[in-house]
Design a protein around this motif. Structure first.
Motif, PDB file in Angstrom:
ATOM      1  N   LYS A   1      66.888  21.435  18.611  1.00 23.26           N
ATOM      2  CA  LYS A   1      65.432  21.413  18.606  1.00 23.26           C
ATOM      3  C   LYS A   1      64.992  20.250  17.743  1.00 23.26           C
ATOM      4  O   LYS A   1      65.456  20.094  16.608  1.00 23.26           O
ATOM      5  N   GLY A   2      64.081  19.434  18.257  1.00 20.49           N
ATOM      6  CA  GLY A   2      63.718  18.190  17.607  1.00 20.49           C
ATOM      7  C   GLY A   2      63.203  18.357  16.193  1.00 20.49           C
ATOM      8  O   GLY A   2      62.633  19.390  15.817  1.00 20.49           O
ATOM      9  N   GLY A   3      63.394  17.334  15.409  1.00 15.85           N
ATOM     10  CA  GLY A   3      62.831  17.308  14.069  1.00 15.85           C
ATOM     11  C   GLY A   3      61.331  17.089  14.112  1.00 15.85           C
ATOM     12  O   GLY A   3      60.732  16.896  15.178  1.00 15.85           O
ATOM     13  N   GLY A   4      60.712  17.094  12.963  1.00 12.38           N
ATOM     14  CA  GLY A   4      59.259  16.944  12.926  1.00 12.38           C
ATOM     15  C   GLY A   4      58.747  16.756  11.526  1.00 12.38           C
ATOM     16  O   GLY A   4      59.485  16.382  10.614  1.00 12.38           O
ATOM     17  N   VAL A   5      57.467  17.039  11.366  1.00 12.66           N
ATOM     18  CA  VAL A   5      56.810  16.874  10.076  1.00 12.66           C
ATOM     19  C   VAL A   5      56.126  18.182   9.695  1.00 12.66           C
ATOM     20  O   VAL A   5      55.890  19.038  10.540  1.00 12.66           O
ATOM     21  N   THR A   6      55.829  18.323   8.419  1.00 14.16           N
ATOM     22  CA  THR A   6      55.114  19.498   7.943  1.00 14.16           C
ATOM     23  C   THR A   6      53.692  19.492   8.497  1.00 14.16           C
ATOM     24  O   THR A   6      52.946  18.530   8.313  1.00 14.16           O
ATOM     25  N   ALA A   7      53.327  20.573   9.172  1.00  9.62           N
ATOM     26  CA  ALA A   7      52.057  20.596   9.905  1.00  9.62           C
ATOM     27  C   ALA A   7      50.855  20.870   9.017  1.00  9.62           C
ATOM     28  O   ALA A   7      49.759  20.378   9.289  1.00  9.62           O
ATOM     29  N   ARG A   8      51.037  21.667   7.975  1.00  6.65           N
ATOM     30  CA  ARG A   8      49.891  22.128   7.182  1.00  6.65           C
ATOM     31  C   ARG A   8      50.168  21.912   5.686  1.00  6.65           C
ATOM     32  O   ARG A   8      50.243  22.873   4.919  1.00  6.65           O
ATOM     33  N   PRO A   9      50.316  20.654   5.266  1.00  7.34           N
ATOM     34  CA  PRO A   9      50.603  20.386   3.853  1.00  7.34           C
ATOM     35  C   PRO A   9      49.353  20.575   2.994  1.00  7.34           C
ATOM     36  O   PRO A   9      48.223  20.546   3.489  1.00  7.34           O
ATOM     37  N   PHE A  10      49.592  20.740   1.695  1.00 10.49           N
ATOM     38  CA  PHE A  10      48.487  20.896   0.749  1.00 10.49           C
ATOM     39  C   PHE A  10      48.268  19.652  -0.109  1.00 10.49           C
ATOM     40  O   PHE A  10      47.282  19.580  -0.843  1.00 10.49           O
ATOM     41  N   ASP A  11      49.192  18.700  -0.054  1.00 17.59           N
ATOM     42  CA  ASP A  11      48.975  17.432  -0.747  1.00 17.59           C
ATOM     43  C   ASP A  11      49.811  16.350  -0.069  1.00 17.59           C
ATOM     44  O   ASP A  11      50.596  16.624   0.849  1.00 17.59           O
ATOM     45  N   ALA A  12      49.635  15.120  -0.529  1.00 23.50           N
ATOM     46  CA  ALA A  12      50.292  13.992   0.125  1.00 23.50           C
ATOM     47  C   ALA A  12      51.808  14.061  -0.005  1.00 23.50           C
ATOM     48  O   ALA A  12      52.533  13.648   0.913  1.00 23.50           O
ATOM     49  N   ALA A  13      52.311  14.562  -1.125  1.00 26.80           N
ATOM     50  CA  ALA A  13      53.761  14.635  -1.318  1.00 26.80           C
ATOM     51  C   ALA A  13      54.406  15.525  -0.266  1.00 26.80           C
ATOM     52  O   ALA A  13      55.486  15.208   0.261  1.00 26.80           O
ATOM     53  N   GLN A  14      53.772  16.654   0.035  1.00 26.86           N
ATOM     54  CA  GLN A  14      54.327  17.539   1.054  1.00 26.86           C
ATOM     55  C   GLN A  14      54.338  16.876   2.423  1.00 26.86           C
ATOM     56  O   GLN A  14      55.257  17.087   3.225  1.00 26.86           O
ATOM     57  N   ALA A  15      53.308  16.084   2.716  1.00 27.26           N
ATOM     58  CA  ALA A  15      53.253  15.392   4.002  1.00 27.26           C
ATOM     59  C   ALA A  15      54.292  14.275   4.079  1.00 27.26           C
ATOM     60  O   ALA A  15      55.038  14.161   5.054  1.00 27.26           O
ATOM     61  N   LEU A  16      54.346  13.440   3.036  1.00 26.54           N
ATOM     62  CA  LEU A  16      55.216  12.267   3.075  1.00 26.54           C
ATOM     63  C   LEU A  16      56.692  12.632   2.949  1.00 26.54           C
ATOM     64  O   LEU A  16      57.553  11.945   3.510  1.00 26.54           O
ATOM     65  N   ASN A  17      56.993  13.680   2.192  1.00 28.58           N
ATOM     66  CA  ASN A  17      58.381  14.054   1.940  1.00 28.58           C
ATOM     67  C   ASN A  17      58.810  15.303   2.715  1.00 28.58           C
ATOM     68  O   ASN A  17      59.941  15.755   2.558  1.00 28.58           O
ATOM     69  N   GLY A  18      57.910  15.837   3.534  1.00 30.27           N
ATOM     70  CA  GLY A  18      58.178  17.119   4.179  1.00 30.27           C
ATOM     71  C   GLY A  18      58.722  17.037   5.595  1.00 30.27           C
ATOM     72  O   GLY A  18      58.800  18.058   6.279  1.00 30.27           O
ATOM     73  N   SER A  19      59.084  15.836   6.055  1.00 35.78           N
ATOM     74  CA  SER A  19      59.697  15.739   7.380  1.00 35.78           C
ATOM     75  C   SER A  19      61.064  16.413   7.378  1.00 35.78           C
ATOM     76  O   SER A  19      61.726  16.510   6.338  1.00 35.78           O
ATOM     77  N   PHE A  20      61.487  16.872   8.539  1.00 35.03           N
ATOM     78  CA  PHE A  20      62.758  17.600   8.627  1.00 35.03           C
ATOM     79  C   PHE A  20      63.509  17.159   9.870  1.00 35.03           C
ATOM     80  O   PHE A  20      62.938  16.642  10.831  1.00 35.03           O
ATOM     81  N   ASP A  21      64.816  17.386   9.837  1.00 33.77           N
ATOM     82  CA  ASP A  21      65.706  16.976  10.920  1.00 33.77           C
ATOM     83  C   ASP A  21      65.821  18.083  11.973  1.00 33.77           C
ATOM     84  O   ASP A  21      65.333  19.197  11.775  1.00 33.77           O
ATOM     85  N   PRO A  22      66.480  17.778  13.086  1.00 30.22           N
ATOM     86  CA  PRO A  22      66.671  18.808  14.117  1.00 30.22           C
ATOM     87  C   PRO A  22      67.483  19.982  13.605  1.00 30.22           C
ATOM     88  O   PRO A  22      68.300  19.852  12.681  1.00 30.22           O
TER      89      PRO A  22
END
Length: 780
Positions: free
Chosen positions: A539-560
């Motif tokens: 299942k494909g990787g992606g990004v954090t959909a509902r972060p609460f700050d920029a760090a969670q968005a920028l560092n919250g991507s995940f692999d398959p």
């Protein structure tokens, strides 16, 4: 205003249905009866041969070394299955659930315990959905009507080399009927409980020599079955001081949740001058407009709110009204309904270069837009108001090219490439006031999401000796995604007070993956085939959909997340093909599972954590059995049985106590079903066929209501459906009477509990109660 809005939507749906009926009516002077359909209806289920294309070429179902539930049009009609979610009742280890109000019109799907239920475009599906060999890239809009289908194939287990990314659990493939060289048609009308009206039909035309066309249409309308009640009207003088809303009426019912409102058209043109060239062009349009899903409060924390807000088994006090507060200067009403409009085109061309080589091109485009509203707390209490408005736009383009070759009598080869490009824009207006007194968490989002995928693949099928077939497959996939967060105040200009640090932040993911598959099957006799297979999927990787700050968005991507699956199976046709039994057992090593975190400190964030990461590994085991039998003329029996269990091997400490090692990875453990029908010949009076279907779903995990709490389960439930059909002697006219959910089972297949810690409430979907319908069908 609400009544006027509903009337307008009904008129639009009726107009779409009337257009379909008119076009089918123009096709009524069809010249010949559909002889093939007649023959199929009178053929025993176990003897009826289904041809599948799961391995890029036409093969008998019983010759394909995969676990496949294949249901043709005849069996779909006899079970009265008209939308995709119903297929799961008889398919072992398959869960298909039309999602609730918070998720709009989307389909949550899992096979063998692996799938996805969140519609957000930051995440990828876990079951591959295909319509006429075209990938359907999202959960939104996935509750397909089974309109004018030839068959449905449910491929269980990872299909990484065959269908690619996001088929980690399996794949579901719908194949519509192609235009053929005949003039024929069908029209069907249904009336039933709660003013149910269905109209569907199809017509096939010969346009010119070697040029054919087919058109089909459907219109469905039915009242809802959960009363949305005005709390202030029904409870005058209540201690909460909630007053009646204007226009509630004497019965205090504002609306009925759980409506059906669906219309669709499909048209196709086929040019087929001979065996060396075939071109099919398809266009379709879908319009859905209805109230939100049938949901009721199923859990209340009396320490936070009053039990009086729990209305009952088939009613709710949900209030989609937001009073003044925060950035809201005057109250407003969120929609309690959804609207979906989508269309698509595809061109499937096969060119034969020789008797042993052909090239197939599949080009497709899809576009949709869906709008819907939610009430997060599902109560009438204005002090804990939480509403959301959502507007999701989507478009998708894909191209697949395959070369199929036959190298002598011993080897079949397929090589190919795939490319897709998709764009989403997710607009949302979130008005959340339940977190703490005076903390009005309100923002506008308008997030563009871009994703693309490229793949090359190959499959070799070799027959080194009589009876033995070896299959090998390899696929390389490269994927990327970016998600730009827009977080504004309600003025749409200034940055959000609480989430402004996210405004303009772009989260990025990219990665690649290699999948492989090896299998061997041996035909011991014309009646028995055994196979073993091992393969992978992701299942494909992606990004954090509902972060609460920029760090969670920028560092919250995940692999398959990945699966390596080991499977052995047996396919049999016994007693002169009057008994068919297929058995499969499997072990799935399930790794890099994408799980939500409790703490985001490792991502550089001390805010409340909304991130998801690859945070667990586990193992899933199970078996499946499917049976079809026709012991005597006219009697058909089908049944299935499946068992599933799974345990975590390890879980990242960042998940905390939201998920424990002792929790089940998969539920339900047990599913089983059976169906039986008998066709009694009445001579010149035609025939009569009674049928009964039964499906059992074991208890299913509802998750934890809050971290650290015991895990909870939905109760097991049993659904029985009965149908009685009369056909005339020519078999071009039929009348059916059916009762669905014969035992009037009350069950809740899904719940929304994401905000329980703040609101003290969770609400659940309610399954459809017992209902009846009469169907009249005429073939031309």
């Amino acid at each position: 205003m609400a009544q006027a809005h509903r009337t307008t939507s009904h008129v639009r749906l009726l107009a779409a249905g009337s257009l379909a009926a008119l076009m089918l009516g123009l096709a009524a002077p069809a010249m010949a009866q559909d002889a093939q359909a007649q023959a199929e209806e009178s053929t025993p289920e176990s003897a009826r041969e289904i041809v599948v294309t799961a391995q890029f070429r036409e093969q008998r179902l019983q010759d394909t070394p995969l676990s496949i539930t294949a249901v043709d049009a005849t069996l779909l009609a006899s079970r009265n299955q008209t939308d995709l979610s119903q297929i799961a009742q008889q398919a072992p280890n398959v869960t298909l659930n039309a999602m609730g109000g918070a998720y709009g019109s989307s389909l949550g799907a899992s096979i063998r315990g692996i799938g996805q239920f969140d519609f957000n475009p930051a995440y990828e599906p876990g079951v591959g959905m295909y319509v006429d060999d075209v990938y359907y890239a999202t959960l939104t809009g996935g509750i397909f009507d089974l309109l004018d289908l030839e068959r449905v194939e449910v491929l269980r287990g990872p299909q990484g080399t065959l269908t690619g990314r996001n088929a980690i659990g399996g794949a579901i493939k719908l194949f519509s009927k192609k235009p053929t060289d005949e003039n024929s048609g069908m029209v069907e009308a249904v009336y039933g409980s709660r003013n149910r009206v269905d109209i569907r039909g199809s017509a096939n035309f010969i346009l010119a020599q070697d040029l054919y066309a087919r058109i089909s249409g459907v219109y469905k309308r039915q009242n809802g079955y959960v009363d949305q009640i005005d709390y202030g009207c029904a409870n005058p003088g209540n201690p909460q001081g909630i007053s009646a809303r204007p226009g509630s009426g004497q019965d205090c019912v504002i609306d009925k949740l759980g409506e059906k409102g669906y219309a669709g058209l499909r048209g196709s043109v086929r040019y087929n001058p001979g065996d060396n060239f075939d071109l099919v062009i398809i266009g379709d349009y879908t319009h859905e407009e209805r109230t939100n899903a049938a949901e009721v409060i199923s859990l209340i924390n009396p320490a936070r709110i009053t039990n009086a807000y729990a209305c009952g088994r088939f009613c709710t006090y949900a209030n989609f009204y937001a009073p003044p507060g925060g950035f809201v200067s005057q109250g407003y009403e969120m929609p309690n309904r959804l609207k979906f409009d989508g269309y698509g085109f595809s061109a499937n061309m096969t060119v034969g270069l020789s008797d042993s080589i052909n090239i197939q091109s599949i080009t497709a485009y899809r576009n949709y837009r869906q709008k819907w509203g939610t009430d997060d707390d599902f109560t009438p209490d204005l002090a804990i108001a939480g509403q959301g408005y959502n507007d999701l736009k989507f478009w998708f383009f894909s191209e697949e090219l395959r070369v199929n070759a036959k190298l002598g009598d011993m080897i079949d080869l397929t090589v190919g490439g795939f490319y897709s490009d998709q764009r989403s824009v997710y607009f949302t207006r979130q008005d959340i006031r339940y977190i703490a007194p005076g903390l009005n968490f309100q923002f506008l989002g308008n997030d563009p999401v871009n994703a693309d995928s490229k793949a090359v693949f190959g499959t070799v099928i070799a027959r080194p000796m009589d009876g033995l077939t070896l299959t090998g497959g390899l696929r390389y996939t490269k994927e990327s995604k970016d998600y730009t967060f827009v977080r504004k105040n309600f003025d749409g200009v200034t940055k959000s007070i609480y989430l402004g640090a996210l405004d303009g932040v772009k989260a990025v993911y990219s990665g690649d993956k290699v999948d492989w598959r090896l299998s061997a099957d041996y035909r011991f006799s014309p009646e028995v085939l055994a196979y073993v297979t091992v393969g992978t999927g992701f299942k494909g990787g992606g990004v954090t959909a509902r972060p609460f700050d920029a760090a969670q968005a920028l560092n919250g991507s995940f692999d398959p997340e990945t699966v390596t699956a080991y499977e052995a199976g047996l396919k049999t046709d016994l007693f002169d093909r009057r008994l068919r039994i297929n058995i499969a057992g499997f072990i799935n090593d399930y790794n890099d599972i994408q799980l939500p975190l409790i703490s985001c400190a490792s991502l550089g964030s001390n805010a409340p954590c909304g991130a998801r990461q690859n945070a667990g590994n586990g193992r899933i085991k199970g078996f499946e059995l499917e049976m079809q039998a026709s012991p005597i003329e006219g009697l058909d029996i089908d049944a299935s049985l499946s068992h599933l269990t799974g345990n975590y091997k390890n879980i990242d400490p960042r998940v905390g106590n939201a998920i424990l090692l002792t929790d089940p990875i998969v539920t339900p453990n047990w599913k089983y079903s059976f169906g039986i029908q008998y066709r009694a010949d009445l001579g010149s009076a035609g025939s009569i066929t009674p049928r009964f279907d039964f499906a059992h779903t074991g208890k299913t995990s509802a998750g934890r209501i809050a971290a650290g709490q015991p895990i909870e389960f939905f109760n097991a439930y049993d659904i029985g459906n009965a149908r009685l059909t009369w056909r005339n002697e020519a078999e071009d006219l039929s009348i059916s009477f059916e009762v669905q959910n014969v035992f009037n089972e009350y069950y809740t297949p899904f719940r929304f509990a994401s905000v329980y810690a703040f609101t003290g409430t969770a609400y659940s979907q309610v399954g459809r109660p017992r209902e009846w319908a009469v169907t009249v069908q005429k073939r031309f």
